[in-house]
Design a protein around this motif. Structure first.
Motif, PDB file in Angstrom:
ATOM      1  N   GLY A  69       0.793  -1.268   0.013  1.00 38.59           N
ATOM      2  CA  GLY A  69       0.079  -0.010   0.179  1.00 38.59           C
ATOM      3  C   GLY A  69       1.026   1.331   0.068  1.00 38.59           C
ATOM      4  O   GLY A  69       0.369   2.380  -0.002  1.00 38.59           O
ATOM      5  N   VAL A  70       2.108   1.197   0.083  1.00 34.97           N
ATOM      6  CA  VAL A  70       3.135   2.444  -0.006  1.00 34.97           C
ATOM      7  C   VAL A  70       3.323   2.489  -1.471  1.00 34.97           C
ATOM      8  O   VAL A  70       4.282   1.913  -2.147  1.00 34.97           O
ATOM      9  N   ASP A  71       3.038   3.619  -2.038  1.00 40.15           N
ATOM     10  CA  ASP A  71       3.486   3.741  -3.586  1.00 40.15           C
ATOM     11  C   ASP A  71       4.640   4.775  -3.483  1.00 40.15           C
ATOM     12  O   ASP A  71       4.753   5.871  -3.134  1.00 40.15           O
ATOM     13  N   PRO A  72       5.682   4.200  -4.096  1.00 44.25           N
ATOM     14  CA  PRO A  72       7.075   4.764  -3.882  1.00 44.25           C
ATOM     15  C   PRO A  72       7.090   6.127  -4.700  1.00 44.25           C
ATOM     16  O   PRO A  72       7.611   7.253  -4.281  1.00 44.25           O
ATOM     17  N   ARG A  73       6.536   6.201  -5.572  1.00 46.44           N
ATOM     18  CA  ARG A  73       6.293   7.498  -6.582  1.00 46.44           C
ATOM     19  C   ARG A  73       5.723   8.687  -6.050  1.00 46.44           C
ATOM     20  O   ARG A  73       6.090   9.667  -5.826  1.00 46.44           O
ATOM     21  N   ALA A  74       4.583   8.220  -5.138  1.00 49.13           N
ATOM     22  CA  ALA A  74       3.876   9.382  -4.161  1.00 49.13           C
ATOM     23  C   ALA A  74       4.685   9.638  -3.034  1.00 49.13           C
ATOM     24  O   ALA A  74       4.800  10.818  -2.810  1.00 49.13           O
ATOM     25  N   GLU A  75       5.362   8.780  -2.558  1.00 49.33           N
ATOM     26  CA  GLU A  75       6.397   8.944  -1.352  1.00 49.33           C
ATOM     27  C   GLU A  75       7.505  10.008  -1.898  1.00 49.33           C
ATOM     28  O   GLU A  75       7.770  11.048  -1.432  1.00 49.33           O
ATOM     29  N   LEU A  76       8.046   9.800  -2.861  1.00 52.62           N
ATOM     30  CA  LEU A  76       9.237  10.638  -3.451  1.00 52.62           C
ATOM     31  C   LEU A  76       8.862  11.922  -3.427  1.00 52.62           C
ATOM     32  O   LEU A  76       9.570  13.015  -3.331  1.00 52.62           O
ATOM     33  N   ILE A  77       7.637  11.984  -4.234  1.00 49.51           N
ATOM     34  CA  ILE A  77       7.178  13.587  -4.647  1.00 49.51           C
ATOM     35  C   ILE A  77       6.693  14.306  -3.556  1.00 49.51           C
ATOM     36  O   ILE A  77       7.064  15.418  -3.378  1.00 49.51           O
ATOM     37  N   ALA A  78       6.232  13.670  -2.511  1.00 48.28           N
ATOM     38  CA  ALA A  78       5.969  14.251  -1.150  1.00 48.28           C
ATOM     39  C   ALA A  78       7.190  14.615  -0.536  1.00 48.28           C
ATOM     40  O   ALA A  78       7.331  16.011   0.015  1.00 48.28           O
ATOM     41  N   LEU A  79       8.249  13.858  -0.651  1.00 50.22           N
ATOM     42  CA  LEU A  79       9.498  14.158  -0.044  1.00 50.22           C
ATOM     43  C   LEU A  79      10.156  15.428  -0.745  1.00 50.22           C
ATOM     44  O   LEU A  79      10.662  16.227  -0.041  1.00 50.22           O
ATOM     45  N   ALA A  80      10.077  15.432  -2.003  1.00 50.35           N
ATOM     46  CA  ALA A  80      10.715  16.341  -2.921  1.00 50.35           C
ATOM     47  C   ALA A  80       9.975  17.709  -2.690  1.00 50.35           C
ATOM     48  O   ALA A  80      10.671  18.932  -2.838  1.00 50.35           O
ATOM     49  N   THR A  81       8.770  17.714  -2.431  1.00 50.14           N
ATOM     50  CA  THR A  81       7.948  19.027  -2.454  1.00 50.14           C
ATOM     51  C   THR A  81       7.729  19.173  -0.915  1.00 50.14           C
ATOM     52  O   THR A  81       7.289  20.555  -0.603  1.00 50.14           O
ATOM     53  N   GLY A  82       8.185  18.500   0.134  1.00 53.61           N
ATOM     54  CA  GLY A  82       8.040  18.889   1.505  1.00 53.61           C
ATOM     55  C   GLY A  82       6.713  18.748   1.819  1.00 53.61           C
ATOM     56  O   GLY A  82       6.127  19.224   2.934  1.00 53.61           O
ATOM     57  N   GLY A  83       5.932  18.005   1.098  1.00 57.21           N
ATOM     58  CA  GLY A  83       4.525  17.705   1.666  1.00 57.21           C
ATOM     59  C   GLY A  83       4.648  16.656   2.852  1.00 57.21           C
ATOM     60  O   GLY A  83       5.274  16.049   2.907  1.00 57.21           O
TER      61      GLY A  83
END
Length: 400
Positions: free
Chosen positions: A292-306
């Motif tokens: 249930g962990v989407d690596p793409r969503a995690e990486l984008i959130a980390l890169a944007t500070g979300g």
């Protein structure tokens, strides 16, 4: 929106243009300031993130983000992970088990390096990726030969990734990756990988995978979950070692794909830490459906500070595996035969074609041509049989 180097192959540029709102090309995509300027121009102002998942530009993208005041993984930590010699020093300083290691800068130095490291050994580029140009050697003559082979093959390889001087983030020394290579004593045992999410300084092990199928060139053709014949305490030990390695390298606000051996003598031992991205092939989709962990969503959130993305429930039960089929010949791809039949295989859940007609294929593993997510296979024999069936069905037709 995307920034590419001007040296990008025309067929790659043509394939990307329809998928992007905007695209520009610059002379040097490893120049952080040039990347920052190009990203700002594309967006008409400061972008929300500057991010790369290509091993050759991950560090530059993080440095560009830092120049723009954006959230980013620490560039020095990414550079330390990408510099395999610097990474080995950092892991050893943190007390983690590892092979003996040394740099080899000439064929004539093979005897001295062999005495220091021991044989058998592995020779590899200091900043390589995907088992590209990795050689296993058993004697001094083989080590000298491996040096000559790597020195001949590395210029221009992997899109020119070895052609620029490599800076050690801790000592600021520079070396030429086409003339200096890393030698490590041979690890033994079974191979595994761990997917990590790093947020707020804390590594989170998400998935431990078994590299159940490794080819003659030491490259991974298959990963499966859960690991085969592995006790829960060994899974925990592998995950813990991967997390400790990420801490030792100073990684944060990113993903990492950590490769390890469960060595009979040393225990869980890091081979390398691929920082700034998750695992390749279909490891990302496998992680999403399994955890249930989407690596793409995690990486984008980390890169944007979300905030951390909301995580879904797993959608497929174990066992699951990802398989990659490579061609038998090098050349320009002119046809893919057998793809429909392979998609209809009863074990196949999904298929991803990561190549295109006209693309050059060879044995450097720069692309993963045909990828399958499969389910329901519980043993090594079942997984290997399905892989053979799919590999026998697919034919990548190339012009030499």
């Amino acid at each position: 929106m995307a920034v590419l180097g001007r040296a990008a192959a025309p067929d790659v540029v043509a394939r990307l243009r329809p998928q992007l709102e905007k695209l520009c090309q610059i002379d040097d995509p490893t120049d952080p300031q040039a990347l920052a300027d190009a990203a700002t121009a594309l967006c008409g102002g400061v972008p929300a993130a500057v991010l790369s998942v290509h091993d050759g530009t991950i560090v530059a993208a993080a440095a560009a983000a830092a120049l723009l005041g954006l959230p980013a993984a620490p560039p020095d930590a990414l550079a330390r992970a990408r510099h395999k010699y610097a990474a080995r020093r950092a892991l050893a300083a943190a007390g983690l088990a590892g092979p003996r290691f040394a740099l080899l800068d000439s064929a004539e130095a093979a005897a001295a390096v062999a005495e220091r490291v021991g044989l058998p050994a592995v020779v590899k580029p200091v900043n390589g990726s995907g088992s590209n140009l990795v050689r296993r050697v058993s004697d001094v003559a083989g080590l000298a030969t491996a040096y000559r082979e790597l020195a001949a093959a590395s210029p221009g390889a992997l899109g020119g990734m070895y052609d620029r001087k490599l800076v050690d983030p801790d000592t600021e020394t520079r070396l030429d990756p086409t003339r200096v290579f890393l030698v490590e004593s041979m690890l033994t045992g079974r191979e595994y990988s761990v997917e990590l999410v790093l947020r707020d300084g804390e590594p989170e092990p998400v998935l431990v995978l078994d590299k159940f199928l490794v080819d003659g060139d030491h490259f991974e053709c298959g990963f499966c979950w859960p690991p085969l014949d592995l006790t829960a305490d060994r899974v925990t030990a592998l995950a813990g070692t991967a997390a400790a390695a990420a801490r030792a390298l100073g990684l944060d606000r990113t993903l990492a794909h950590v490769e390890l051996y469960d060595d009979p003598r040393l225990g869980p031992t890091v081979v390398e830490v691929n920082a700034g991205r998750g695992g390749g092939q279909l490891i990302g989709p496998l992680t999403a459906v399994a955890t249930g962990v989407d690596p793409r969503a995690e990486l984008i959130a980390l890169a944007t500070g979300g905030p951390r993305p909301q995580r879904a429930a797993p959608t497929l039960p174990p066992p699951l595996a990802t398989l990659t089929v490579f061609g038998a010949e090098s050349g320009r791809l002119v046809a893919i035969e057998g793809l429909d039949e392979a998609r209809d295989h009863p074990d196949v859940i999904s298929t991803v074609v990561a190549t295109a007609i006209g693309e050059h294929l060879d044995h450097s593993y720069e692309t993963f041509p045909i990828n399958f997510l499969v389910a329901g296979l519980e043993t090594r024999a079942e997984l290997s049989q399905t892989y053979r069936e799919l590999a026998d069905t697919i034919h990548l037709v190339v012009e030499p």
